[in-house]
Every structure is written in C-alpha cells, then in structure tokens.
Design a protein around this motif. Sequence first.
Motif, PDB file in Angstrom:
ATOM      1  N   UNK B 394       0.833  -1.206   0.000  1.00 22.25           N
ATOM      2  CA  UNK B 394       0.000   0.000   0.000  1.00 22.25           C
ATOM      3  C   UNK B 394       0.871   1.260   0.000  1.00 22.25           C
ATOM      4  N   UNK B 395       1.913   1.256   0.858  1.00 20.46           N
ATOM      5  CA  UNK B 395       2.801   2.420   0.903  1.00 20.46           C
ATOM      6  C   UNK B 395       3.479   2.608  -0.453  1.00 20.46           C
ATOM      7  N   UNK B 396       3.860   1.485  -1.094  1.00 23.44           N
ATOM      8  CA  UNK B 396       4.492   1.566  -2.413  1.00 23.44           C
ATOM      9  C   UNK B 396       3.532   2.183  -3.431  1.00 23.44           C
ATOM     10  N   UNK B 411      -0.021   4.866 -16.884  1.00 24.45           N
ATOM     11  CA  UNK B 411       0.492   5.207 -15.560  1.00 24.45           C
ATOM     12  C   UNK B 411      -0.349   4.599 -14.432  1.00 24.45           C
ATOM     13  N   UNK B 412      -1.680   4.659 -14.586  1.00 25.85           N
ATOM     14  CA  UNK B 412      -2.555   4.139 -13.534  1.00 25.85           C
ATOM     15  C   UNK B 412      -2.292   2.655 -13.294  1.00 25.85           C
ATOM     16  N   UNK B 413      -2.083   1.901 -14.407  1.00 24.53           N
ATOM     17  CA  UNK B 413      -1.800   0.470 -14.261  1.00 24.53           C
ATOM     18  C   UNK B 413      -0.455   0.243 -13.580  1.00 24.53           C
ATOM     19  N   UNK B 414       0.531   1.120 -13.901  1.00 25.61           N
ATOM     20  CA  UNK B 414       1.843   0.971 -13.281  1.00 25.61           C
ATOM     21  C   UNK B 414       1.778   1.205 -11.778  1.00 25.61           C
ATOM     22  N   UNK B 415       0.948   2.162 -11.378  1.00 22.17           N
ATOM     23  CA  UNK B 415       0.785   2.395  -9.936  1.00 22.17           C
ATOM     24  C   UNK B 415       0.275   1.125  -9.255  1.00 22.17           C
ATOM     25  N   UNK B 418       2.830  -1.449  -9.075  1.00 16.24           N
ATOM     26  CA  UNK B 418       3.811  -1.128  -8.031  1.00 16.24           C
ATOM     27  C   UNK B 418       3.396  -1.714  -6.689  1.00 16.24           C
ATOM     28  N   UNK B 419       2.085  -1.655  -6.407  1.00 14.73           N
ATOM     29  CA  UNK B 419       1.593  -2.219  -5.148  1.00 14.73           C
ATOM     30  C   UNK B 419       1.995  -3.691  -5.053  1.00 14.73           C
ATOM     31  N   UNK B 420       1.748  -4.428  -6.150  1.00 11.32           N
ATOM     32  CA  UNK B 420       2.021  -5.864  -6.100  1.00 11.32           C
ATOM     33  C   UNK B 420       3.510  -6.152  -6.157  1.00 11.32           C
ATOM     34  N   UNK B 421       4.276  -5.272  -6.829  1.00 11.24           N
ATOM     35  CA  UNK B 421       5.738  -5.455  -6.848  1.00 11.24           C
ATOM     36  C   UNK B 421       6.290  -5.243  -5.434  1.00 11.24           C
TER      37      UNK B 421
END
Lengths: 96, 516
Positions: B394-396, B411-415, B418-421
């Motif tokens: 979540x913080x990521x 960009x929205x998908x990358x965000x 990022x959560x899952x990464x």
Amino acid sequence: MGKASHAWLAMAARIAAIPGGYLLAGLASACLARLLPTSNVEAAVTGMLVSFGIYAALLIWAFSARSALRLWLWWGGTAAVLGVILAMSIALEGRA
Amino acid sequence: MKQGFRQSMAWLHTWSGLLLGWLLFVIFACGTAAYFQEEITRWMQPEVTGASDPVAAADGAVRWLEANAPGSGDWYITLPGKRAATTALYWSPAPDAPAGSPTQATLDGEGNPVAARETAGGFFLYRFHFDLHYMPVLWARYIVGIAAMFMLVAIISGIITHKKIFTDFFMLRFGKGQRSWLDGHNVTAVLALPFHLMITYTGLVTLGSLLSPVPIAAVYQSADRYYADAFPQGDTVERTGKAAPLASLGSMVRQADHVWDGAGIGYIYVSNPGDAAARVSITSAPSSSLDARGQTLEFDGVTGRPLDAGAPKGPAQTTEGVMIGLHAGRYADSALRWLYFISGLLGTAMVGTGLVLWTVKRRLKLPDPARPHLGFRIVERLNIGVIVGFPIGLATYFLANRLLPIKLVERADWEIDSLFIGWSCAFLFSLARSPRRGWIELSALCAALFLAIPLVSALTTSRNLPASLLAGDWIFAGFELTMLAIGGMFAFLAWKLRVTSSLAPARERGRRKAPA
C-alpha cells in the motif's frame, strides 16, 4: 473399522457439510421465498437476506454435531421435505 | 456435552479463521481504506483543487458532451458531491464513431477537462476490496464471498468459544507473550464486535444475488426478470430522429434537489440527448440516506418536466438497500466516517492478531521449536508476508503515485503494479530471513515507507503538510497525518518486537531450568 479411519470419515462428513449446508440453506430460503405472501421481488429478496444466516447456523450445527450420521439423516430428511414443497409450489403456481 | 460444544467451536474458530485469514486481512485493509476512497483520490491527484457547484457542474458536463460526444445515445454523469472535486462522464459511442474512440472523461467544476496525473486513486482500493486484481471479476467475487462466509462462521464460533470474552476484554496484558496476543485479539474483536458482525453480514448482502441465487431462481424464471422487477426502468423510449435541444440539466438538478430537501445529486443518466425523445433520470446522492440505492426522478429531456414517479420499494428491498448502505457507509459524515475507519482498522488488527496467535499458541508445543514442521513454517511466512507485506504494498502504491513519471504510458496500471511489486518483494525478503528478523526488519521498512510519504509528496508536488495544515486543507493534511500515524504504529511494532525477542531467549532459559 479402525479408529483413525473413523476420525477421517467423521471429518469428511463435516467438510461435506460446507457444500451440503449451502444447498440446504438455498432450499430453505427458496421455500421461504415461495411461501411468503408478498410481491415476487420482496419474497426473493427476503429469501436472499436470510439465506446467509441460515447457512451460518447450519455450519455451526454441522461442526458441533456429535454424530455425523444423525446430522446427515436430519439434513437429508429436511432437504427431502423442502424439495417436495418447492417442487409442488413451482409446479402449481409457476415462476414469474 | 457443553464442554464438547465449546471445544468443537474453538476448533471451528481456529480453522475457519486461519484458512482464508490472509485474504480476509487484505479485504479488511482495503475496505477500511475505501471509506476514504474519494479523499485518497484527491490526494493522488494533487493538481485538482477547489470544490464545485452541482448545477454548474451539470451544465458544464452537458456543454462538454454536446461538443465532444455528438450522436451518442446515452450519457452517464456522476456529479462531484460533497467529497470529490471532479465530474465523471461515460457515454456510449455514436453509431458512426470510429472504433476505439474515447467513452469517458473527467471534468472539473466548470466543465473543463481535468489535467491531472493518471491514477486509479482510492477507487482501486475500493474495487480491490471485492474484485481483487489480475483475475476475472466474477471469480474474485465468489472467492471474496466464500471468505466472507468463513468470516461470519469464525465470528460466531469465536463468540461461543470465548464465553468470558466480555470480562476478558478488560484485561489487556502487555509483554506477556501468548497472553498479550490473545488479549489483543479479544480487545480488537470485542471493541468493535457489532461492527464486525454487521460488516460481514452486510458484505454478503452486497453480493447477495450472486452468492445466494437459489431463492431468486425459486421465484423468477431468469435473472433478467428479477432485475427488471427489482430495478424498474422507465419505459424505454425509441429515438425519433427528430432533433430537439435538451432542456437545462441544471434546472432539473435544482428541481430534484428541492424534492429531496437538499439531499444532493449523485448520478444523472440521459438517454437520446438532442432527440425529441430525450429522457433524463436523476438519482439522489449516496450520502443522502442510509439506503445505498437512493431515489430516482425521471424528467422529459425536452420540456424538463418531471415524469410520474414509480411505486415505492417494499420493506425487504429497503432492508437490502439499507444493509448495503450500512456496509458502504456512503451516508456517513466525517465523524461517523472516522468511526467506520477505526472500526475497520480494529477488524484488520483482529484478523492479524488471530493469525499470529495461531503460531504463538503452537510454537511452545512443537517437538523442536527451532525446526518447526512445514505447515507451521508456511503459516509463519504467510503471516509476515501479508500482515506487514501488504501494508508495504500500500505504501508503495502511494509512493509510486508521486514518483512515477507524470507522462508514463498506462500510468494508472503501473501504480497498481507497483503495489504488487512492493508486496512481492516484501514476501521474498521474508523468505530469506529468519521469521524473527523478518518481522522486525519488514516492520521497520514498512514504518519508513509510510513516514516517507508526506516527505516525498512535499518534494514532488507544490503541496506539503505544514502548508495544508495552515490552509485548513483537511483532505491533504488528514491523509498525510494518517500515513504518519500508520508509520508510527509499524515503528512501535518493530521496536516492541525487537525488545521482546531479545528478552525471549533469557526467558526460555529460565523456563528450562525450572523443574517440570
């Protein structure tokens, strides 16, 4: 029958209560929806609303029952009665 | 007999809680965050400022749609309401529109397109709460539904198990190992017990027709007939092909708002705009009543006059709407919304402490505590990877919102990725460390990430926490203070675990010396 295999069988009977209880709760709420003297949509929604409570109660019952055999006799008998009521009600009055 | 009942309930509580506990932790955490989804979205789009007036927003939306979506047969307009600042538009493409032409837009209060970074914002956390991600929505809802049913059984059997749960509630013993975890579990469970029961049952009802189709199928021949009855639509009107200008949407909004005593407008649907057969239906704001489904008024789109209202809903449908309303909490003002949020945090903590308790209770009974069996090790790692790992994700997510390039494609998908990464990295890290070190190090990392959020935001945007506080911008200040509080909580956890784990070996030695 050995003690270990008896324990497994008792456990299996309880695990089977998870889908079994779902079907029985569905049958009970379906009968309720058929028999309530309100409009179709009200009856269907009432059945849906109470079905989760019925299912939860059935699961508590199943996992606290001392005899799996007696549990399934009860459930089988209830399901048969409810099934007949549901089938007769649909056959006589049809569905919307 | 009585003893047997309590024992079987303890067994049921343990295993129904454990089996889907990790998924429930994530569902609870996201659902809790979703109570502030609009505020989160506003924080994640720092470019959007100011509030808006519903009448101006409605007229602005019509101007924009007439210019940019000509020939479309349906417009869907969501007005900003009390908490958001933007108008969301969706439309069906005109029959002659080229394939792949846009069908959605976001406008500001005056009806101009918003130039803000692309983000799924708080809406993603809301959808993840019941639609999960990277899988078909329908599967996700069945999985979430099964988890909710396990939760309901775990709560009921938990209450039965802990007969003394209410008296135990007044005992919170810190620094007592197993007792402390058990007390923590009891306190978080009992403090918000009505909330936990309510939220679980109403959660099932939100997915009611999907999870419990049998009573509906017993009455209706098909799902379509049920929906037609449950959500009556006005008679569908055929397009006449005769052009006629749309009456002022702003004035219809004003009329509807008057009928509902200023309840506010949520959602507008326009069919056949620009045609003589235009119809407008306006639905009240979800914040206006306990019933999540709201009220709807229909207007003739050309004359702007209201049409006959449909029959009112019966008690069962109203109950359903109120249950969904109670679950989603859209009616809640800010004080009640914070109470929802805190109850949600307690629920998340209840699931988390319950999962930890499973390992704490069993560790002392292990034949060799240094080499636990595989099942124990799996639970132990999953606990770290979810209870600390998911907050790290979540913080990521929030940090990625500030750090990814503004013009990044998708960009929205990358965000979201990022959560899952971030979450996966935390998981992998925990596998590489001993559980004790994994807990401490990841808690510390999690704390650092949450504490960094206001700092990174201040460095990358024109807004910062002191300025927000001085300006009385409680959306921004509230979000960032909450991040600091969560960071502080994980820092405390890391410190506490470090202190107790350095004491544990000494205590263990003391216990071994004592005669059996």
